[in-house]
Design a protein around this motif. Structure first.
Motif, mmCIF file in Angstrom:
data_model
loop_
_atom_site.group_PDB
_atom_site.id
_atom_site.type_symbol
_atom_site.label_atom_id
_atom_site.label_comp_id
_atom_site.label_asym_id
_atom_site.label_seq_id
_atom_site.Cartn_x
_atom_site.Cartn_y
_atom_site.Cartn_z
ATOM 1 N N SER A 197 -60.240 -18.638 -51.170
ATOM 2 C CA SER A 197 -60.899 -17.334 -50.454
ATOM 3 C C SER A 197 -62.342 -17.061 -51.358
ATOM 4 N N LEU A 198 -62.452 -17.612 -52.574
ATOM 5 C CA LEU A 198 -63.638 -17.488 -53.261
ATOM 6 C C LEU A 198 -64.756 -18.092 -52.386
ATOM 7 N N GLN A 199 -66.009 -17.303 -52.092
ATOM 8 C CA GLN A 199 -66.985 -18.211 -51.564
ATOM 9 C C GLN A 199 -68.380 -18.358 -52.408
ATOM 10 N N GLY A 200 -69.121 -19.397 -52.266
ATOM 11 C CA GLY A 200 -70.205 -19.654 -52.983
ATOM 12 C C GLY A 200 -70.164 -21.037 -53.581
ATOM 13 N N THR A 201 -71.297 -21.630 -53.915
ATOM 14 C CA THR A 201 -71.284 -22.757 -54.489
ATOM 15 C C THR A 201 -72.393 -22.984 -55.549
ATOM 16 N N GLY A 202 -72.901 -21.951 -56.082
ATOM 17 C CA GLY A 202 -73.402 -21.934 -57.260
ATOM 18 C C GLY A 202 -72.701 -21.909 -58.533
ATOM 19 N N ASP A 203 -73.435 -22.319 -59.907
ATOM 20 C CA ASP A 203 -72.671 -22.552 -61.059
ATOM 21 C C ASP A 203 -72.219 -21.647 -61.736
ATOM 22 N N VAL A 204 -72.343 -20.381 -61.193
ATOM 23 C CA VAL A 204 -71.787 -19.150 -61.951
ATOM 24 C C VAL A 204 -70.775 -18.367 -60.990
ATOM 25 N N SER A 205 -71.412 -17.531 -60.147
ATOM 26 C CA SER A 205 -70.777 -16.527 -59.482
ATOM 27 C C SER A 205 -69.953 -16.830 -58.129
ATOM 28 N N ARG A 206 -68.819 -16.203 -57.832
ATOM 29 C CA ARG A 206 -68.430 -16.296 -56.397
ATOM 30 C C ARG A 206 -68.117 -14.942 -55.966
ATOM 31 N N VAL A 207 -67.873 -14.893 -54.674
ATOM 32 C CA VAL A 207 -67.609 -13.639 -54.099
ATOM 33 C C VAL A 207 -66.320 -13.789 -53.111
ATOM 34 N N MET A 208 -65.246 -12.712 -53.138
ATOM 35 C CA MET A 208 -64.318 -12.692 -52.205
ATOM 36 C C MET A 208 -64.512 -11.510 -51.446
ATOM 37 N N LYS A 209 -64.293 -11.560 -50.086
ATOM 38 C CA LYS A 209 -64.439 -10.701 -48.936
ATOM 39 C C LYS A 209 -63.156 -10.312 -48.485
ATOM 40 N N PHE A 210 -63.075 -9.081 -48.163
ATOM 41 C CA PHE A 210 -61.933 -8.622 -47.357
ATOM 42 C C PHE A 210 -62.330 -7.908 -45.952
ATOM 43 N N LEU A 211 -61.908 -8.304 -45.020
ATOM 44 C CA LEU A 211 -62.334 -7.798 -43.776
ATOM 45 C C LEU A 211 -61.619 -6.442 -43.273
ATOM 46 N N ASP A 212 -60.443 -6.340 -43.812
ATOM 47 C CA ASP A 212 -59.630 -5.113 -43.182
ATOM 48 C C ASP A 212 -58.137 -5.378 -44.070
ATOM 49 N N ALA A 213 -57.452 -4.316 -43.904
ATOM 50 C CA ALA A 213 -56.053 -4.181 -44.499
ATOM 51 C C ALA A 213 -55.262 -5.449 -44.336
ATOM 52 N N ALA A 214 -55.328 -6.118 -43.029
ATOM 53 C CA ALA A 214 -54.485 -7.514 -42.842
ATOM 54 C C ALA A 214 -55.082 -8.564 -43.709
ATOM 55 N N ASP A 215 -56.370 -8.513 -43.673
ATOM 56 C CA ASP A 215 -56.967 -9.623 -44.531
ATOM 57 C C ASP A 215 -56.742 -9.416 -46.186
ATOM 58 N N LEU A 216 -56.820 -8.258 -46.520
ATOM 59 C CA LEU A 216 -56.314 -8.160 -47.731
ATOM 60 C C LEU A 216 -54.752 -8.592 -47.994
ATOM 61 N N LYS A 217 -53.949 -8.253 -47.392
ATOM 62 C CA LYS A 217 -52.533 -8.793 -47.198
ATOM 63 C C LYS A 217 -52.253 -10.174 -47.335
ATOM 64 N N LEU A 218 -53.433 -10.850 -46.572
ATOM 65 C CA LEU A 218 -53.300 -12.400 -46.791
ATOM 66 C C LEU A 218 -53.786 -12.907 -48.072
ATOM 67 N N HIS A 267 -68.478 -12.303 -61.442
ATOM 68 C CA HIS A 267 -69.448 -12.664 -62.208
ATOM 69 C C HIS A 267 -69.598 -14.315 -62.742
ATOM 70 N N THR A 268 -68.523 -14.707 -63.132
ATOM 71 C CA THR A 268 -68.421 -16.208 -63.498
ATOM 72 C C THR A 268 -67.207 -16.845 -62.876
ATOM 73 N N GLY A 269 -67.183 -16.445 -61.576
ATOM 74 C CA GLY A 269 -66.018 -17.005 -60.641
ATOM 75 C C GLY A 269 -66.043 -18.497 -60.736
ATOM 76 N N ALA A 270 -67.103 -19.328 -60.988
ATOM 77 C CA ALA A 270 -66.961 -20.783 -60.710
ATOM 78 C C ALA A 270 -66.213 -21.308 -62.142
ATOM 79 N N GLN A 271 -66.110 -20.546 -62.923
ATOM 80 C CA GLN A 271 -65.632 -20.928 -64.182
ATOM 81 C C GLN A 271 -64.007 -20.909 -64.612
ATOM 82 N N ILE A 272 -63.543 -19.944 -63.409
ATOM 83 C CA ILE A 272 -62.065 -19.642 -63.477
ATOM 84 C C ILE A 272 -61.246 -20.728 -63.101
ATOM 85 N N PRO A 273 -60.328 -21.319 -63.894
ATOM 86 C CA PRO A 273 -59.640 -22.429 -63.558
ATOM 87 C C PRO A 273 -58.449 -22.024 -62.622
ATOM 88 N N GLY A 274 -58.488 -22.956 -61.647
ATOM 89 C CA GLY A 274 -57.432 -22.745 -60.540
ATOM 90 C C GLY A 274 -58.166 -23.065 -59.201
#
Length: 118
Positions: free
Chosen positions: A78-99, A67-74
């Motif tokens: 893998s976080l996607q998005g360029t706005g001032d507030v939210s970000r999204v992390m997508k997982f394609l499959d179990a192997a992607d989650l492991k990575l 919800h406020t991913g843009a404000q989380i320090p670090g």
């Protein structure tokens, strides 16, 4: 784990259900401060505010909206998005989650630490 989320998961019908459950486990195990509930008709992770919610209709991958991913320090590449507030992390499959699991864990801990500071 919250009973309301367990009940939601029991009724959830989606080909990505096993991956949603796997992501859920990574988030909950990342930091003992993290809890979960149902908000916006989806599992939502919370600690002194809303961290992230699943987008339950996605069938091609698992999408977790911070919800406020843009404000989380670090650095979380893998976080996607360029706005001032939210970000999204997508997982394609179990192997992607492991990575991405270590990064997701760091993100959860960074959120909890941020919320404790302020």
């Amino acid at each position: 784990m919250a009973d309301d989320v367990d009940a939601w998961m029991a009724k959830y019908e989606n080909p990505q259900k096993p991956l949603v459950e796997a992501v859920r486990q990574v988030v909950l195990k990342a930091d003992k401060r993290m809890t979960e509930t149902i908000k916006w008709q989806a599992p939502t992770f919370v600690y002194k505010g809303n961290l992230a919610s699943f987008y339950p209709k996605s069938k091609a991958h698992v999408s977790l909206m911070f919800h406020t991913g843009a404000q989380i320090p670090g650095d979380f590449p893998s976080l996607q998005g360029t706005g001032d507030v939210s970000r999204v992390m997508k997982f394609l499959d179990a192997a992607d989650l492991k990575l991405k699991a270590a990064e997701l864990g760091r993100l959860v801990r960074a959120w909890c630490d941020l919320r404790d500071r302020g």
